[in-house]
Design a protein around this motif. Structure first.
Motif, short mmCIF file in Angstrom:
data_model
loop_
_atom_site.label_atom_id
_atom_site.label_comp_id
_atom_site.label_asym_id
_atom_site.label_seq_id
_atom_site.Cartn_x
_atom_site.Cartn_y
_atom_site.Cartn_z
N PHE A 179 1.44 15.01 -8.38
CA PHE A 179 2.27 16.28 -8.43
C PHE A 179 3.00 16.50 -9.79
CE2 PHE A 179 2.52 16.02 -3.78
CZ PHE A 179 2.20 16.99 -3.39
N ILE A 180 3.28 15.52 -10.65
CA ILE A 180 3.82 15.68 -11.79
C ILE A 180 2.71 15.73 -12.92
CG2 ILE A 180 5.30 14.40 -13.52
CD1 ILE A 180 6.62 12.98 -11.53
N LEU A 181 1.85 15.19 -12.88
CA LEU A 181 0.91 15.13 -14.01
C LEU A 181 -0.42 15.75 -13.75
CD1 LEU A 181 1.10 11.40 -15.16
CD2 LEU A 181 2.29 13.55 -16.08
N GLY A 182 -0.62 16.21 -12.21
CA GLY A 182 -1.97 16.84 -11.90
C GLY A 182 -3.03 16.02 -11.95
N PHE B 126 0.70 -1.09 -0.12
CA PHE B 126 0.04 -0.03 -0.04
C PHE B 126 0.97 1.49 0.03
CE2 PHE B 126 -3.62 -2.67 1.29
CZ PHE B 126 -4.48 -2.33 0.42
N SER B 127 2.05 1.12 0.67
CA SER B 127 2.93 2.50 0.54
C SER B 127 3.43 2.67 -0.99
CB SER B 127 4.13 2.20 1.39
OG SER B 127 3.81 1.88 2.78
N TRP B 128 3.54 1.50 -1.59
CA TRP B 128 4.08 1.68 -3.08
C TRP B 128 2.96 2.46 -3.84
CZ3 TRP B 128 2.22 0.47 -7.78
CH2 TRP B 128 3.04 0.44 -8.89
N ILE B 129 1.74 1.92 -3.70
CA ILE B 129 0.40 2.56 -4.18
C ILE B 129 0.52 4.17 -3.94
CG2 ILE B 129 -2.02 2.46 -4.66
CD1 ILE B 129 -1.64 -0.80 -4.08
N PHE B 130 0.51 4.41 -2.41
CA PHE B 130 0.35 5.65 -2.22
C PHE B 130 1.38 6.61 -2.67
CE2 PHE B 130 1.14 9.15 0.89
CZ PHE B 130 -0.16 9.65 0.84
N VAL B 131 2.70 6.18 -2.61
CA VAL B 131 3.84 7.12 -3.12
C VAL B 131 3.72 7.26 -4.55
CG1 VAL B 131 6.27 7.18 -3.50
CG2 VAL B 131 5.25 6.59 -1.23
N ASN B 132 3.29 5.94 -5.33
CA ASN B 132 3.24 6.31 -6.66
C ASN B 132 2.09 7.21 -7.18
OD1 ASN B 132 1.88 5.31 -9.30
ND2 ASN B 132 3.86 4.17 -9.51
N MET B 133 0.89 7.12 -6.64
CA MET B 133 -0.17 8.14 -6.75
C MET B 133 0.21 9.54 -6.49
SD MET B 133 -3.40 5.61 -6.00
CE MET B 133 -4.47 6.87 -6.11
N GLN C 253 -12.30 1.88 -15.80
CA GLN C 253 -10.84 1.85 -15.49
C GLN C 253 -10.32 3.51 -15.78
OE1 GLN C 253 -9.20 -1.38 -17.52
NE2 GLN C 253 -10.31 -2.77 -16.44
N ASN C 254 -10.89 4.12 -16.59
CA ASN C 254 -10.24 5.63 -17.06
C ASN C 254 -10.86 6.52 -16.36
OD1 ASN C 254 -8.33 4.27 -18.83
ND2 ASN C 254 -10.15 4.24 -20.28
N LYS C 255 -12.02 6.28 -15.09
CA LYS C 255 -12.80 7.30 -14.52
C LYS C 255 -11.86 7.83 -13.36
CE LYS C 255 -17.53 5.92 -15.89
NZ LYS C 255 -17.62 7.18 -16.79
N PRO C 256 -11.94 8.95 -13.03
CA PRO C 256 -11.12 9.67 -11.96
C PRO C 256 -11.57 8.99 -10.70
CG PRO C 256 -12.10 11.36 -13.21
CD PRO C 256 -12.59 10.12 -13.90
N VAL C 257 -12.88 8.41 -10.35
CA VAL C 257 -13.28 7.67 -9.07
C VAL C 257 -12.31 6.71 -8.92
CG1 VAL C 257 -14.97 6.05 -10.27
CG2 VAL C 257 -15.37 6.86 -8.14
N VAL C 258 -11.47 6.04 -9.81
CA VAL C 258 -10.53 5.13 -9.32
C VAL C 258 -9.52 5.69 -8.49
CG1 VAL C 258 -8.92 3.41 -10.04
CG2 VAL C 258 -11.06 3.70 -11.48
N PHE C 259 -9.00 6.80 -8.86
CA PHE C 259 -8.05 7.50 -8.20
C PHE C 259 -8.34 7.88 -6.73
CE2 PHE C 259 -6.28 11.53 -6.34
CZ PHE C 259 -4.80 11.26 -6.69
N PHE C 260 -9.76 8.27 -6.50
CA PHE C 260 -10.05 8.65 -5.20
C PHE C 260 -10.36 7.36 -4.16
CE2 PHE C 260 -11.43 12.36 -7.74
CZ PHE C 260 -10.56 13.36 -6.99
N VAL C 261 -10.88 6.31 -4.98
CA VAL C 261 -11.08 4.88 -4.08
C VAL C 261 -9.58 4.23 -3.70
CG1 VAL C 261 -11.76 2.57 -4.43
CG2 VAL C 261 -13.15 4.47 -5.24
N PHE C 262 -8.60 4.42 -4.61
CA PHE C 262 -7.51 3.93 -4.38
C PHE C 262 -6.62 4.59 -3.24
CE2 PHE C 262 -6.54 0.88 -8.28
CZ PHE C 262 -7.61 -0.06 -8.00
N TYR C 263 -6.61 5.94 -3.64
CA TYR C 263 -5.88 6.94 -2.60
C TYR C 263 -6.62 6.77 -1.23
CZ TYR C 263 -2.61 10.68 -1.95
OH TYR C 263 -1.53 11.44 -1.82
N LEU C 264 -7.89 6.75 -1.04
CA LEU C 264 -8.56 6.45 0.48
C LEU C 264 -8.13 5.39 0.91
CD1 LEU C 264 -11.65 8.50 -0.44
CD2 LEU C 264 -10.08 9.26 1.00
#
Length: 361
Positions: free
Chosen positions: A172-175, A160-167, A238-249
């Motif tokens: 920060f790079i791609l916004g 989960f640290s790898w996922i968190f750091v990667n995201m 798989q291309n929807k922004p909601v994936v980012f918020f679910v994985f990040y939380l």
């Protein structure tokens, strides 16, 4: 400067003597035990006669050990002396007549029978503690169990640290552009972590952890439905922004939860980490469920259109029953699970801080 005698209060236990010297702001303390078993005390401070030098001596009834511990506060000086033999004394001093400056310390005073009961209670507590420790030691697999739990929590923390750091780095790079390819860059690791999380349902059944089976099953099953059914089976999701918020939380919660359990395996408690473990979930867990609900709602028209996972029906009732109806029922169960797990986590938090408060007291 006139030399005076301070008021001294005393009490005893089978093994120790307690002296309380009524001398505030004591300076230049000199406390020693003479060869004739006499305690010598001298200090400068504020006593019954104001600021003066005060001193006294006490020849004890029985021999005492030379090690003397004392603690000076703004109000008084506390002295503790260990007896040479653990036995009850009829009085404190060798001389039968009590010195005028000496009086009982009623805050600590016990008669012999009360002291016997206190000693017996301490012995029983010691025996019970040894008994519990011996029962724990009898488990030949205790070290193996702790090693397994430590390694499991370590692997999950790293994943989960790898996922968190990667995201975080990609954000920060791609916004906002990083929102749309979250699944393709982190899904493999998330698959691995969530398949490993099935062990959290098995561990309570095997008695390896004390957490309940039902709350663990709700969380693991709910996340796997979102990951494997909603995101994994629908390319349009798989291309929807909601994936980012679910994985990040999810990853934000877990990078504090798993290290907490790792330290618990070693009997270590880091206060900051403990507070984060039992506090961050309060806002993050409901937000995670809300993000999952958004993902389910967004998937409903896609399941209606693709007829994926639809249930075949008899010809007289129609061709099939869309899987979206099952997901609508799942939405209700999701918020019911939120209530059950939130209540469970709140009880854990309250129990944790209540036990810590008792330890402090």
């Amino acid at each position: 400067m006139q030399t005076l005698t301070p008021h001294v209060h005393w009490a005893q236990r089978h093994a120790e003597l307690y002296l309380r010297v009524e001398l505030s702001d004591a300076k230049n303390l000199e406390i020693s035990l003479q060869e004739n078993n006499t305690l010598q005390f001298r200090a400068q401070g504020h006593g019954a006669k104001g600021d003066n030098e005060y001193e006294f001596s006490l020849e004890f009834l029985q021999p005492v050990r030379p090690e003397i511990s004392h603690k000076s506060t703004q109000r008084l000086v506390d002295i503790k002396i260990r007896k040479q033999e653990e036995r009850w004394w009829d009085r404190l001093t060798l001389q039968e007549r009590k010195p005028l400056f000496l009086a009982p310390d009623f805050d600590r005073w016990l008669d012999e029978s009360d002291a016997e009961m206190e000693l017996q209670a301490k012995e029983e507590e010691k025996i019970n503690r040894i008994s519990v420790e011996s029962r724990v030691r009898k488990d030949p697999y205790l070290g193996l169990k702790k090693g397994y739990l430590f390694m499991y929590n370590l692997v999950q923390f790293l994943g989960f640290s790898w996922i968190f750091v990667n995201m975080t780095v990609r954000l920060f790079i791609l916004g906002q552009d990083s929102f749309y390819d979250t699944f393709h860059t982190t899904a493999d690791m998330m698959y691995f972590c969530q398949m490993m999380a099935v062990l959290e349902v098995i561990n309570p059944l095997l008695g390896l952890v004390k957490t309940g089976f039902f709350p663990s099953m709700i969380q693991v099953a709910g996340r796997n439905v979102i990951l494997f059914v909603i995101f994994g089976s629908l390319e349009d999701m798989q291309n929807k922004p909601v994936v980012f918020f679910v994985f990040y939380l999810w990853s934000t919660i877990e990078i504090f939860r798993y290290p907490f359990y790792m330290l618990a395996c070693m009997g270590t408690d880091w206060k900051l980490l403990t507070w984060l473990r039992y506090s961050l979930w309060i806002p993050l867990y409901p937000l995670g469920v809300l993000a999952e609900a958004v993902a389910v709602i967004q998937s409903l028209p896609i399941f209606d259109e693709t007829r994926l996972f639809s249930f075949p029906l008899p010809a007289m009732l129609g061709s099939s029953l869309s899987f979206s109806y099952t997901l609508q029922l799942y939405l209700i169960l999701m918020f019911l699970g939120l209530f059950i797990n939130f209540r469970h986590l709140y009880k854990q938090r309250r129990r944790r801080y209540r036990s810590r408060k008792r330890k402090v007291q």
